[in-house]
Design a protein around this motif. Structure first.
Motif, PDB file in Angstrom:
ATOM      1  N   VAL A 287      -2.307   0.502  -9.862  1.00  0.00           N
ATOM      2  CA  VAL A 287      -3.248   1.286  -9.610  1.00  0.00           C
ATOM      3  C   VAL A 287      -3.219   2.597 -10.226  1.00  0.00           C
ATOM      4  O   VAL A 287      -2.153   3.065 -10.616  1.00  0.00           O
ATOM      5  N   ARG A 288      -4.120   3.214 -10.509  1.00  0.00           N
ATOM      6  CA  ARG A 288      -4.304   4.577 -11.057  1.00  0.00           C
ATOM      7  C   ARG A 288      -3.751   5.554 -10.279  1.00  0.00           C
ATOM      8  O   ARG A 288      -3.928   5.714  -9.322  1.00  0.00           O
ATOM      9  N   PHE A 337      -7.534  11.023 -12.898  1.00  0.00           N
ATOM     10  CA  PHE A 337      -6.583  10.035 -12.986  1.00  0.00           C
ATOM     11  C   PHE A 337      -5.702  10.200 -14.085  1.00  0.00           C
ATOM     12  O   PHE A 337      -6.061  10.367 -15.307  1.00  0.00           O
ATOM     13  N   ARG A 340      -0.362   5.250 -14.214  1.00  0.00           N
ATOM     14  CA  ARG A 340      -0.545   4.473 -12.935  1.00  0.00           C
ATOM     15  C   ARG A 340       1.006   3.974 -12.372  1.00  0.00           C
ATOM     16  O   ARG A 340       2.046   4.546 -12.936  1.00  0.00           O
ATOM     17  N   THR A 391      -2.343   8.030  -5.104  1.00  0.00           N
ATOM     18  CA  THR A 391      -3.737   7.227  -5.593  1.00  0.00           C
ATOM     19  C   THR A 391      -4.774   7.627  -4.556  1.00  0.00           C
ATOM     20  O   THR A 391      -4.489   8.184  -3.601  1.00  0.00           O
ATOM     21  N   GLU A 395      -9.326   3.288  -5.210  1.00  0.00           N
ATOM     22  CA  GLU A 395      -8.669   2.730  -6.267  1.00  0.00           C
ATOM     23  C   GLU A 395      -7.675   1.618  -5.694  1.00  0.00           C
ATOM     24  O   GLU A 395      -7.788   0.450  -6.532  1.00  0.00           O
ATOM     25  N   ARG A 398     -10.255  -1.342  -5.045  1.00  0.00           N
ATOM     26  CA  ARG A 398     -10.681  -1.731  -6.136  1.00  0.00           C
ATOM     27  C   ARG A 398      -9.831  -2.756  -6.829  1.00  0.00           C
ATOM     28  O   ARG A 398     -10.339  -3.747  -7.411  1.00  0.00           O
TER      29      ARG A 398
END
Length: 402
Positions: A287-288, A337, A340, A391, A395, A398
């Motif tokens: 995830v970012r 962002f 990751r 995060t 996100e 998603r």
């Protein structure tokens, strides 16, 4: 505006050598992992993948397309006279800062001409640890115990681009000691590691994962890493290797950790062999990460609570007072962002799960058993990171579709 765009905007002629060099350096500076050079009808579209998201960057004149592709092929040692067959290669390029970048390249014929995709392999595997990849202390302990056993299988699962290879390299680096023989068979080799015998599969010479694994056993290895278990033959050999006193690490494409075990059954591996060999399964996604330069917090709203209501119990929601987001700044190209982080699901194969495997239980049953034993799901791990400000909830949802 990039150096390439600036020079072209001024109407100056820029050499193809400098253009390709500047393009790669620009991608590295903004933390892009991939560069897509896509010819379309009247121009070349250059797109960059940053933190897993592909964005349009700028265009170049179509007239220089063949020169760009030729330069890339020369750097990668590919045939410049072949235009209708896919080609893959790699090269190392010096940067203006005095360092170098390792680049993997793929050239593919398309309707409007050959396109090229760079993969920038700039990070050094020596810098990776399970902790800085985003793994919980309890999961680090579980995996560390498993990799120090003399035999067994450790499997890392997830879709393409979820960071599986990085996790494997991190484990290999942890095991890289002078009193052990470590061997890998990969497609492709992404990072060169001193002290480890790394083998690249080659379809042209018939060197497959299965054939390479058989040959490896005559090299007296202690630990073997297989880039991916793709077929029944490779799965069968991998299981036999782990049964004969070797530690084997590999990857599979499954949605979560529990689905890995039925997947091996689909590959015609006997249930009792799976129960006897697999010690830990790690499922993961990337995830970012919220940009540390523009992170802000906000109070949780009723809309947020409604979103979370579907995946969290009411007592847990009431404990959440604020959420975090990135406003966007120059450091993160106004995305909010930067970089990751992994979200993980680490399933230890204990006696109860072994019994379930032998009974050929469903993935759902196995997952429920693992959760009762204390496993945190990827969704829970992702939300935990969102509540810590690493995060965002959006996100996590998603990336993890549940």
């Amino acid at each position: 505006m990039t150096k390439v765009e600036a020079e072209l905007a001024k109407g100056r002629n820029i050499s193809i050598i400098d253009l390709v060099q500047n393009l790669i350096e620009h991608a590295y500076e903004i933390n892009a992992s991939d560069v897509h050079i896509d010819p379309v009808e009247e121009e070349i579209l250059v797109r960059l993948r940053i933190d897993g998201v592909l964005i349009s960057s700028f265009t170049l004149p179509k007239i220089i397309h063949s020169e760009i592709i030729s330069r890339i092929k020369v750097l990668a040692g590919l045939r410049t006279d072949v235009h209708h067959t896919p080609q893959d290669g790699r090269f190392r390029i010096d940067t203006i800062t005095g360092g170098f970048l390792d680049i993997r390249i793929s050239v593919m014929p398309t309707y409007y001409g050959e396109n090229a995709v760079f993969r920038i392999l700039a990070k050094k595997v020596e810098n990776f640890t399970l902790e800085n990849l985003g793994m919980r202390d309890i999961d680090v302990t579980t995996i560390t115990k498993a990799i120090h056993k003399p035999n067994g299988m450790i499997l890392v699962t997830g879709p393409t681009g979820s960071g599986k290879t990085t996790t494997l390299y991190t484990l290999i680096q942890m095991l890289n000691k002078s009193d052990r023989c470590l061997m890998t068979i990969e497609d492709p080799i992404e990072y060169s590691i001193k002290g480890i015998k790394q083998i690249q599969i080659n379809s042209e010479t018939g060197l497959s994962f299965a054939k390479g694994l058989r040959a490896m056993l005559r090299q007296d290895p202690n630990i073997i890493m297989v880039g991916e278990i793709r077929d029944e033959e490779t799965a069968r050999i991998a299981v036999n290797i782990s049964l004969t006193g070797h530690l084997l690490l590999s990857t599979l494409h499954t949605n979560d950790s529990a689905s890995t075990l039925p997947r091996l059954l689909d590959m015609k591996i006997d249930a009792y062999l799976i129960a006897s060999t697999v010690s830990v399964v790690v499922a993961q996604r990337l995830v970012r990460r919220i940009c540390e330069h523009c992170i802000h917090d906000r109070k949780i709203t009723e809309i947020d609570k409604q979103k979370l209501k579907e995946i969290l119990s009411k007592p847990k929601i009431t404990k959440i007072k604020k959420l975090y987001f990135g406003k966007g700044c120059d450091k993160c190209a106004n995305t909010g962002f930067r970089g990751r982080i992994g979200v993980y699901e680490v399933m230890q194969i204990d006696n109860k799960i072994k019994d379930a495997i032998v009974r050929k239980s469903s993935a759902r049953e196995i997952k429920n058993l693992a959760i009762k034993n204390g496993m945190q799901t990827m969704l829970e791990d992702g939300l935990s990171k969102a509540f810590q400000g690493l995060t965002t909830v959006e996100e996590v949802l998603r990336i993890i579709h549940e």
